[in-house]
Write a protein that holds these residues in place. Structure first.
Motif, short mmCIF file in Angstrom:
data_model
loop_
_atom_site.label_atom_id
_atom_site.label_comp_id
_atom_site.label_asym_id
_atom_site.label_seq_id
_atom_site.Cartn_x
_atom_site.Cartn_y
_atom_site.Cartn_z
N ALA A 58 0.95 -1.04 0.19
CA ALA A 58 0.10 0.04 -0.04
C ALA A 58 0.87 1.27 -0.10
N GLU A 59 2.01 1.38 0.73
CA GLU A 59 2.91 2.09 0.73
C GLU A 59 4.37 1.89 0.47
N GLU A 60 4.83 2.30 -0.56
CA GLU A 60 6.24 1.98 -0.87
C GLU A 60 7.24 3.07 -0.16
N ARG A 61 7.61 2.71 0.88
CA ARG A 61 8.69 3.82 1.61
C ARG A 61 9.31 2.96 2.60
N MET A 62 10.65 3.64 2.99
CA MET A 62 11.44 3.20 4.03
C MET A 62 11.78 4.17 4.91
N PRO A 63 11.52 4.12 6.27
CA PRO A 63 10.54 2.72 6.85
C PRO A 63 9.16 3.43 6.66
N GLY A 64 8.45 2.35 6.96
CA GLY A 64 6.86 2.61 6.89
C GLY A 64 6.18 1.88 5.80
N ALA A 65 6.90 0.86 4.95
CA ALA A 65 6.09 0.20 4.02
C ALA A 65 4.96 -0.62 4.68
N ARG A 66 3.97 -0.46 4.00
CA ARG A 66 2.70 -1.25 4.33
C ARG A 66 2.62 -2.39 3.56
N ASP B 248 32.22 -3.36 -8.72
CA ASP B 248 33.71 -3.92 -8.76
C ASP B 248 34.29 -3.01 -7.53
N GLN B 249 33.75 -2.28 -6.77
CA GLN B 249 34.48 -1.52 -5.63
C GLN B 249 33.66 -2.03 -4.34
N VAL B 250 34.54 -1.55 -3.33
CA VAL B 250 34.08 -1.70 -1.97
C VAL B 250 33.20 -0.76 -1.78
N GLY B 251 31.99 -1.13 -0.99
CA GLY B 251 31.02 0.07 -0.81
C GLY B 251 30.06 -0.36 0.30
N GLU B 252 29.39 0.41 0.81
CA GLU B 252 28.24 0.04 1.81
C GLU B 252 27.10 -0.79 1.35
N LEU B 253 26.80 -1.69 2.18
CA LEU B 253 25.57 -2.53 1.58
C LEU B 253 24.37 -1.75 2.08
N VAL B 254 23.73 -1.61 0.84
CA VAL B 254 22.37 -0.84 1.10
C VAL B 254 21.22 -1.53 0.42
N VAL B 255 19.95 -1.47 0.82
CA VAL B 255 18.82 -1.82 0.05
C VAL B 255 17.92 -0.77 -0.38
N THR B 256 17.49 -0.69 -1.67
CA THR B 256 17.02 0.51 -2.05
C THR B 256 15.45 0.38 -2.16
N ARG B 257 14.86 -0.87 -1.93
CA ARG B 257 13.38 -0.94 -1.83
C ARG B 257 13.07 -2.06 -0.58
N SER C 56 22.24 7.57 7.21
CA SER C 56 23.12 7.98 6.08
C SER C 56 22.74 8.18 4.58
N TYR C 57 21.50 7.72 4.48
CA TYR C 57 21.13 7.51 3.27
C TYR C 57 19.75 7.67 3.20
N PRO C 58 19.07 8.79 3.28
CA PRO C 58 17.34 8.95 3.58
C PRO C 58 16.57 8.10 2.61
N GLY C 59 15.73 7.33 3.16
CA GLY C 59 14.83 6.28 2.40
C GLY C 59 15.49 4.92 1.72
N VAL C 60 16.83 4.95 2.24
CA VAL C 60 17.66 3.84 1.67
C VAL C 60 18.06 3.13 3.04
N TRP C 61 17.99 1.78 2.96
CA TRP C 61 18.75 1.08 4.21
C TRP C 61 20.05 0.98 4.14
N ARG C 62 20.81 1.41 5.18
CA ARG C 62 22.16 1.00 5.09
C ARG C 62 22.46 -0.10 6.28
N HIS C 63 22.90 -1.09 6.01
CA HIS C 63 23.02 -2.19 6.83
C HIS C 63 24.24 -2.60 7.88
N GLY C 64 25.37 -1.76 7.26
CA GLY C 64 26.54 -1.83 8.18
C GLY C 64 27.58 -3.01 7.71
N ASP C 65 27.25 -3.47 6.60
CA ASP C 65 28.53 -4.48 5.91
C ASP C 65 29.11 -3.60 4.73
#
Length: 655
Positions: free
Chosen positions: A67-75, A456-465, A490-499
């Motif tokens: 119903a609502e695609e947003r992070m956080p708060g997706a329904r 092919d570069q080291v970066g922060e693990l994020v989930v965008t949806r 760190s990235y509003p609306g994007v999940w940053r996991h810490g890996d």
């Protein structure tokens, strides 16, 4: 593109559930990349397909998928009502084993599907008679035995909220978690088995009960055969035998899709552990996807995954029941002195099809010269591995000593989503030292410091949806500020996991370790604050700092730095006292590898220990990339830790 280390046999891949699922979507069964791309670009279509494929049995239907695609708060799936426990029990044939209980002595017993259902119904009726209902909390201080599964399913069937902690946690550490929940009922065992020793936890259970003033009752489990002495508990006491032997009908209460199912606790570096709340529906669809599609579990399969009850893998292992598979519990050391290869022997004896462990276990087997192939492991088709990054060297060892037919499934996930972000699949190739691909439904990326996706570069693990099993909320976080700060600051609306990860050009994922300071030994996580607490209680210690550092060869170094009190010398006697304090007051799994004296512990200006920066210094990061001296209360200490890291690396190179 590099050559895969392992490619599933075409006939095996084609016969898998994920291949069937792909065909139903009009996608070639061997085209994982296309299937994944569809799963993250069409969330509505993908998750509705998962719902249909696994025949989710909702008491009322959902109005729409998302119903609502947003992070956080997706329904997710608003309008749907269902119950996790109903789905965990519905596919278990009456006379087929649902749970096989094992221990390090090689003994065990089985619970059929019918017997499990009767036990759950009886314990649920006992809880209901105690006034437990929707939203009430039931907590377990239990080892990894069927009692924990029965208690969880009984609580879930009533719409109550479950949380569990292993008994190697000291009562205070368990109370730091459970007291936040204000539980109604505690279920505690008399003890557990580890490395040939029976650990008596009767007094610990009593201490924990006294630390939980909201209890109405304590259920006492006779697991090790230790008689419960007549003691004064702060609430009604009920023997497990009485609670579990009633003749009752099981009724699972329908609850909304996002009704709380359990609270799992993060390993925070400061303060009390954070309670992470997941919902019935989110866990249900996520675990069916992960276990049914990625692990290809179903009726006739048997899963043995070494875990403790306070690791999120316990939650995932229990969910194998959702697929109709048999799950195994295991009480004991993964490699007891008396028989280092007992898990492999049990896997052979019980026809295990999916065997799960940690990188440290596989590396240890190789180090000690254990050859699992002396046992008949022909039934094993998957060796799952998680808890930390699995080095490339382990892949040929598994092929040569377990079987060349075996899919080595390295997985990376987290307690936060109680599932995986990336791993393997029966229709995807495997590259040594890499995870085959992001999991279905996981819009995973590696972000650089500017917040742009990189390959092919080291970066922060994020989930965008959003994912259905992302937390509903944190416990005692009414405005959601702690939740937002944990993942979305760190990235509003994007999940940053810490890996730290690399997404490769051929679609795999390489995990480089945690970018925070959580202690993660052998896949069992613990907050550094738990160790600091017990060590700093010792009068001989002024301050302590524990670090868990992943190393390039797949090892894990966990030093404890201590500042002795004035006039105290750190000698072998004091070191042993510290180890004993950690062993008994925090966790025997997290006794430090070394105890080193340091002149001080650096802090931020607001008083927080610099755990992450020190970890990165020990791993070889340059000082200028790690910390701004202007933000540190004692900048001169930074160079001291940098030198310690350099000395260790030189020593390892020389050896």
């Amino acid at each position: 593109m590099s050559t895969p280390f392992f490619t599933p046999a075409p006939e095996t891949a084609a016969a898998s559930r994920i291949a069937e699922f792909a065909r139903l979507q009009g996608i070639a069964p061997d085209d994982y990349a296309t299937l994944h791309r569809w799963s993250v670009t069409d969330l509505q279509g993908f998750w509705s397909a998962v719902w249909e494929y696994f025949d989710i049995d909702a008491d009322t239907p959902y109005e729409q998928v998302l119903a609502e695609e947003r992070m956080p708060g997706a329904r997710w799936f608003p309008g749907a009502t269902l119950n996790y426990a109903h789905h965990a029990l519905r596919n278990l044939a009456g006379d087929r084993p649902a749970i096989i209980a094992l221990d390090e002595n090689g003994s065990g017993y089985q619970l059929t599907g019918e017997r499990l259902r009767l036990l759950v119904a009886s314990v649920a009726a006992t809880l209901r008679d105690l006034g437990v209902g929707q939203g009430d909390r039931v907590v377990g201080y239990l080892p990894n035995t069927p009692h924990a599964i029965v208690a969880f399913l009984a609580a879930a069937s009533l719409g109550a909220v479950w949380s569990v902690c292993g008994q190697d946690y000291a009562p205070k550490a368990a109370a730091d978690r459970f007291a936040q929940l204000e539980p109604t009922v505690l279920i505690a065992a008399d003890g557990y088995l580890f490395n040939g020793t029976t650990h008596d936890r009767r007094d610990a259970a009593l201490e924990l009960a006294h630390a939980l003033p909201t209890l109405k009752a304590t259920l006492l489990v006779d697991h090790m055969g230790l008689p419960w002495p007549p003691q004064t508990y702060p609430s009604l006491v009920i023997p497990w035998e009485d609670a579990s032997t009633r003749t009752e009908e099981l009724t699972c209460v329908p609850v909304p899709f996002d009704h709380p199912l359990w609270v799992v606790f993060s390993s925070g570096t400061t303060g009390l552990p954070k309670g992470i709340v997941h919902g019935h529906g989110g866990v249900l669809v996520e675990h069916l996807k992960t276990l049914g599609l990625h692990s290809d579990l179903g009726p006739g399969d048997r899963l043995l995954w070494y875990t403790t009850t306070h690791w999120m893998m316990w939650n995932l292992v229990v969910s194998s029941l959702l697929t109709g598979a048999t799950t195994c519990t295991y009480d004991g050391s993964p490699a007891p002195f008396a028989k280092l290869d007992v898990l492999w022997e049990l896997a052979a004896r019980h026809g295990i099809t999916v065997f799960g462990t940690s990188p440290q276990y596989l590396l240890g087997m190789a180090k000690f010269g254990i050859d699992p192939s002396v046992h008949d492991l022909s039934a094993v088709r998957v060796v799952g591995c998680t808890g930390s990054a699995l080095p490339a060297s382990a892949y040929p060892w598994v092929r040569d000593h377990v079987g060349d037919h075996v899919l080595l499934a390295s997985i990376s996930g987290g307690t936060d989503i109680v599932s995986g972000f990336a791993g393997s699949a029966p229709n995807a190739p495997v590259w040594a030292g890499e995870l085959s691909a992001p999991h279905l439904g996981v819009a995973l990326a590696a972000y650089d410091s500017e917040g742009f996706p990189v390959t092919d570069q080291v970066g922060e693990l994020v989930v965008t949806r959003p994912m259905p099993s992302m937390p509903l909320y944190f416990w005692n976080d009414p405005d959601g500020s702690r939740y937002r700060d944990a993942y979305f600051s760190s990235y509003p609306g994007v999940w940053r996991h810490g890996d730290w990860i690399t997404v490769t050009g051929h679609g795999s994922v390489i995990v480089h370790g945690r970018s925070d300071s959580t202690l993660n030994r052998n896949g069992v996580r613990l907050g550094s604050a738990d160790i600091h607490d017990v060590v700093e209680r010792l009068p001989e210690i002024a301050e302590a700092l524990v670090i868990g550092a992943e190393e390039p060869d797949g090892g894990y170094w966990m030093p404890l730095f201590v500042v002795p009190a004035a006039g105290v010398t750190l000698d072998d006697t004091l070191r042993e006292k510290i180890r004993d304090a950690v062993r008994t007051g925090a966790s025997p799994r997290h006794v430090p590898d070394e105890i080193l004296e340091v002149p001080g512990v650096p802090h931020t200006r607001t008083g927080k220990k610099l755990e992450v920066p020190i970890k990165r210094l020990l791993q070889g990061a340059p000082v200028e990339q790690v910390v701004n001296p202007a933000t540190v209360d004692s900048p001169d200490l930074i160079d001291h830790y940098a030198r310690l890291g350099e000395e260790r690396r030189r020593g390892r190179s020389a050896s």
